[in-house]
Design a protein around this motif. Structure first.
Motif, PDB file in Angstrom:
ATOM      1  N   PRO A  98      33.714  36.861  44.445  1.00  0.00           N
ATOM      2  CA  PRO A  98      34.404  35.656  44.913  1.00  0.00           C
ATOM      3  C   PRO A  98      35.635  35.330  44.066  1.00  0.00           C
ATOM      4  CG  PRO A  98      32.037  35.284  44.848  1.00  0.00           C
ATOM      5  CD  PRO A  98      32.286  36.606  44.186  1.00  0.00           C
ATOM      6  N   GLY A  99      35.570  35.613  42.764  1.00  0.00           N
ATOM      7  CA  GLY A  99      36.714  35.356  41.895  1.00  0.00           C
ATOM      8  C   GLY A  99      37.907  36.223  42.258  1.00  0.00           C
ATOM      9  N   ALA A 100      37.671  37.494  42.523  1.00  0.00           N
ATOM     10  CA  ALA A 100      38.754  38.394  42.932  1.00  0.00           C
ATOM     11  C   ALA A 100      39.318  37.970  44.288  1.00  0.00           C
ATOM     12  CB  ALA A 100      38.258  39.835  43.001  1.00  0.00           C
ATOM     13  N   ALA A 101      38.439  37.533  45.181  1.00  0.00           N
ATOM     14  CA  ALA A 101      38.904  37.074  46.494  1.00  0.00           C
ATOM     15  C   ALA A 101      39.796  35.849  46.348  1.00  0.00           C
ATOM     16  CB  ALA A 101      37.715  36.768  47.397  1.00  0.00           C
ATOM     17  N   GLU A 102      39.461  34.990  45.405  1.00  0.00           N
ATOM     18  CA  GLU A 102      40.294  33.804  45.148  1.00  0.00           C
ATOM     19  C   GLU A 102      41.685  34.233  44.696  1.00  0.00           C
ATOM     20  OE1 GLU A 102      41.669  30.021  44.873  1.00  0.00           O
ATOM     21  OE2 GLU A 102      39.796  30.654  45.808  1.00  0.00           O
ATOM     22  N   LEU A 103      41.763  35.237  43.845  1.00  0.00           N
ATOM     23  CA  LEU A 103      43.068  35.737  43.391  1.00  0.00           C
ATOM     24  C   LEU A 103      43.831  36.392  44.541  1.00  0.00           C
ATOM     25  CD1 LEU A 103      42.046  37.378  40.000  1.00  0.00           C
ATOM     26  CD2 LEU A 103      43.034  35.102  40.374  1.00  0.00           C
ATOM     27  N   ALA A 104      43.121  37.081  45.413  1.00  0.00           N
ATOM     28  CA  ALA A 104      43.753  37.788  46.530  1.00  0.00           C
ATOM     29  C   ALA A 104      44.280  36.836  47.605  1.00  0.00           C
ATOM     30  CB  ALA A 104      42.756  38.771  47.149  1.00  0.00           C
ATOM     31  N   ARG A 105      43.818  35.601  47.611  1.00  0.00           N
ATOM     32  CA  ARG A 105      44.269  34.625  48.619  1.00  0.00           C
ATOM     33  C   ARG A 105      45.718  34.219  48.415  1.00  0.00           C
ATOM     34  NH1 ARG A 105      40.478  29.695  48.744  1.00  0.00           N
ATOM     35  NH2 ARG A 105      42.429  28.910  49.498  1.00  0.00           N
ATOM     36  N   GLU A 106      46.220  34.390  47.223  1.00  0.00           N
ATOM     37  CA  GLU A 106      47.601  34.031  46.914  1.00  0.00           C
ATOM     38  C   GLU A 106      48.546  34.850  47.808  1.00  0.00           C
ATOM     39  OE1 GLU A 106      49.114  33.081  42.596  1.00  0.00           O
ATOM     40  OE2 GLU A 106      49.191  35.214  43.036  1.00  0.00           O
ATOM     41  N   PRO A 107      49.582  34.229  48.379  1.00  0.00           N
ATOM     42  CA  PRO A 107      50.444  34.918  49.346  1.00  0.00           C
ATOM     43  C   PRO A 107      50.978  36.284  48.899  1.00  0.00           C
ATOM     44  CG  PRO A 107      51.006  32.597  49.273  1.00  0.00           C
ATOM     45  CD  PRO A 107      49.978  32.845  48.193  1.00  0.00           C
ATOM     46  N   GLU A 108      51.550  36.389  47.726  1.00  0.00           N
ATOM     47  CA  GLU A 108      52.057  37.685  47.286  1.00  0.00           C
ATOM     48  C   GLU A 108      51.049  38.447  46.434  1.00  0.00           C
ATOM     49  OE1 GLU A 108      55.121  35.414  46.170  1.00  0.00           O
ATOM     50  OE2 GLU A 108      55.563  35.392  48.300  1.00  0.00           O
ATOM     51  N   GLY A 109      49.927  37.841  46.120  1.00  0.00           N
ATOM     52  CA  GLY A 109      48.892  38.501  45.342  1.00  0.00           C
ATOM     53  C   GLY A 109      49.292  38.806  43.904  1.00  0.00           C
ATOM     54  N   MET A 110      50.199  38.018  43.353  1.00  0.00           N
ATOM     55  CA  MET A 110      50.696  38.281  42.006  1.00  0.00           C
ATOM     56  C   MET A 110      49.562  38.283  40.972  1.00  0.00           C
ATOM     57  SD  MET A 110      53.358  36.121  39.676  1.00  0.00           S
ATOM     58  CE  MET A 110      52.246  34.721  39.728  1.00  0.00           C
ATOM     59  N   LEU A 111      48.696  37.305  41.032  1.00  0.00           N
ATOM     60  CA  LEU A 111      47.612  37.238  40.057  1.00  0.00           C
ATOM     61  C   LEU A 111      46.619  38.382  40.254  1.00  0.00           C
ATOM     62  CD1 LEU A 111      46.943  33.395  39.844  1.00  0.00           C
ATOM     63  CD2 LEU A 111      48.290  34.829  38.284  1.00  0.00           C
ATOM     64  N   ALA A 112      46.335  38.723  41.496  1.00  0.00           N
ATOM     65  CA  ALA A 112      45.441  39.845  41.781  1.00  0.00           C
ATOM     66  C   ALA A 112      46.048  41.145  41.266  1.00  0.00           C
ATOM     67  CB  ALA A 112      45.157  39.942  43.280  1.00  0.00           C
ATOM     68  N   ARG A 113      47.330  41.367  41.507  1.00  0.00           N
ATOM     69  CA  ARG A 113      47.994  42.580  41.012  1.00  0.00           C
ATOM     70  C   ARG A 113      48.016  42.612  39.484  1.00  0.00           C
ATOM     71  NH1 ARG A 113      51.640  41.336  44.847  1.00  0.00           N
ATOM     72  NH2 ARG A 113      53.240  40.810  43.338  1.00  0.00           N
ATOM     73  N   THR A 114      48.223  41.454  38.871  1.00  0.00           N
ATOM     74  CA  THR A 114      48.234  41.387  37.409  1.00  0.00           C
ATOM     75  C   THR A 114      46.861  41.715  36.841  1.00  0.00           C
ATOM     76  OG1 THR A 114      50.003  39.738  37.433  1.00  0.00           O
ATOM     77  CG2 THR A 114      48.683  39.881  35.418  1.00  0.00           C
ATOM     78  N   TRP A 115      45.816  41.119  37.388  1.00  0.00           N
ATOM     79  CA  TRP A 115      44.460  41.366  36.886  1.00  0.00           C
ATOM     80  C   TRP A 115      44.068  42.818  37.111  1.00  0.00           C
ATOM     81  CZ3 TRP A 115      41.576  39.966  33.284  1.00  0.00           C
ATOM     82  CH2 TRP A 115      40.190  40.113  33.301  1.00  0.00           C
ATOM     83  N   LEU A 116      44.414  43.379  38.273  1.00  0.00           N
ATOM     84  CA  LEU A 116      44.111  44.777  38.553  1.00  0.00           C
ATOM     85  C   LEU A 116      44.829  45.692  37.552  1.00  0.00           C
ATOM     86  CD1 LEU A 116      42.761  46.953  40.239  1.00  0.00           C
ATOM     87  CD2 LEU A 116      44.676  46.792  41.843  1.00  0.00           C
ATOM     88  N   ALA A 117      46.093  45.436  37.303  1.00  0.00           N
ATOM     89  CA  ALA A 117      46.844  46.249  36.332  1.00  0.00           C
ATOM     90  C   ALA A 117      46.227  46.123  34.944  1.00  0.00           C
ATOM     91  CB  ALA A 117      48.318  45.829  36.310  1.00  0.00           C
ATOM     92  N   TYR A 118      45.841  44.921  34.560  1.00  0.00           N
ATOM     93  CA  TYR A 118      45.241  44.681  33.243  1.00  0.00           C
ATOM     94  C   TYR A 118      43.934  45.463  33.112  1.00  0.00           C
ATOM     95  CZ  TYR A 118      43.783  41.839  29.179  1.00  0.00           C
ATOM     96  OH  TYR A 118      43.392  41.399  27.934  1.00  0.00           O
ATOM     97  N   LEU A 119      43.116  45.450  34.147  1.00  0.00           N
ATOM     98  CA  LEU A 119      41.862  46.201  34.114  1.00  0.00           C
ATOM     99  C   LEU A 119      42.116  47.703  34.155  1.00  0.00           C
ATOM    100  CD1 LEU A 119      39.688  43.957  36.441  1.00  0.00           C
ATOM    101  CD2 LEU A 119      39.578  44.123  33.949  1.00  0.00           C
ATOM    102  N   ASP A 120      43.063  48.142  34.991  1.00  0.00           N
ATOM    103  CA  ASP A 120      43.406  49.565  35.058  1.00  0.00           C
ATOM    104  C   ASP A 120      43.945  50.077  33.727  1.00  0.00           C
ATOM    105  OD1 ASP A 120      42.586  49.814  37.687  1.00  0.00           O
ATOM    106  OD2 ASP A 120      44.621  49.792  38.518  1.00  0.00           O
ATOM    107  N   CYS A 121      44.588  49.209  32.974  1.00  0.00           N
ATOM    108  CA  CYS A 121      45.126  49.577  31.648  1.00  0.00           C
ATOM    109  C   CYS A 121      44.114  49.334  30.540  1.00  0.00           C
ATOM    110  CB  CYS A 121      46.417  48.798  31.371  1.00  0.00           C
ATOM    111  SG  CYS A 121      47.790  49.315  32.409  1.00  0.00           S
ATOM    112  N   ASN A 122      42.845  49.161  30.913  1.00  0.00           N
ATOM    113  CA  ASN A 122      41.761  48.974  29.939  1.00  0.00           C
ATOM    114  C   ASN A 122      41.991  47.754  29.051  1.00  0.00           C
ATOM    115  OD1 ASN A 122      39.246  49.746  28.974  1.00  0.00           O
ATOM    116  ND2 ASN A 122      40.123  51.024  27.364  1.00  0.00           N
ATOM    117  N   ARG A 123      42.502  46.699  29.663  1.00  0.00           N
ATOM    118  CA  ARG A 123      42.779  45.425  28.985  1.00  0.00           C
ATOM    119  C   ARG A 123      43.763  45.577  27.822  1.00  0.00           C
ATOM    120  NH1 ARG A 123      37.708  41.432  29.120  1.00  0.00           N
ATOM    121  NH2 ARG A 123      36.933  41.958  31.167  1.00  0.00           N
ATOM    122  N   ASP A 124      44.620  46.547  27.926  1.00  0.00           N
ATOM    123  CA  ASP A 124      45.646  46.794  26.912  1.00  0.00           C
ATOM    124  C   ASP A 124      46.907  46.035  27.333  1.00  0.00           C
ATOM    125  OD1 ASP A 124      47.961  48.012  25.656  1.00  0.00           O
ATOM    126  OD2 ASP A 124      46.624  49.613  24.994  1.00  0.00           O
TER     127      ASP A 124
END
Length: 180
Positions: A98-124
């Protein structure tokens, strides 16, 4: 052959996967067919053929395609295999996290893309900033907003973070046109 995708089952290719893909691609070209993806899975003689074929077909899905076409193996897909048989939709994103879905609701998905990149980069943080081409302060501001919108558990709890990561990968695939 499924549309432009090929699914096949092998017992063991013994490192000959590139040769197999090249031969399959040449054969498709001779038949004036365009091969876009090849999916493979390994199986024992006792495994049900339909199950193996479905696994190989899943590995050949558009979201896993490479250019030039390469063989994708079910065994390499990791957590993606958990989504076989599920709709690749925003509803499934919500069911996973549900938390990820909340981030994905944003029109351009900026927060979702940021969180995904952060996780893909191993929180680096430095790697994430470089990938997103943003300033350090911008990244930390967004991470604070992610915590507010998605909840502390999405950031602090390992299981919730793993679920959010898979959900955000699904969201990104869905946003790029993958439906199932």
């Amino acid at each position: 052959m499924i549309g432009h995708d090929l699914a096949f089952v092998t017992r063991e290719a013994g490192g000959r996967e590139p040769l197999i893909v090249e031969l399959v691609h040449a054969s498709a070209t001779r038949r004036l067919m365009s091969l876009k993806a090849v999916g493979r899975t390994r199986g024992a003689a006792s495994d049900p053929g339909r199950e193996l074929f479905e696994r190989a077909g899943f590995a050949a899905r558009p979201v896993f395609r490479t250019d030039p076409p390469a063989m994708r193996s079910w065994e390499e897909l990791g957590a993606w295999t958990l989504l076989r048989g599920r709709e690749w939709s925003l509803e499934t994103v919500r069911e996973l996290s549900p938390g990820a879905a909340e981030l994905a609701r944003e029109p351009e998905g900026m927060l979702a893309r940021t969180w995904l990149a952060y996780l893909d980069c191993n929180r680096d943080a430095p790697r994430t900033r470089a990938r997103l081409h943003i300033h350090r302060a911008t990244l930390y501001h967004r991470l604070g907003r992610i915590r507010e919108r998605a909840g502390d558990e999405v950031i602090g709890d390992g299981w919730a973070t793993s679920s959010a990561h898979l959900a955000l990968r699904l969201w990104a695939a869905h946003a790029n046109g993958a439906t199932r």
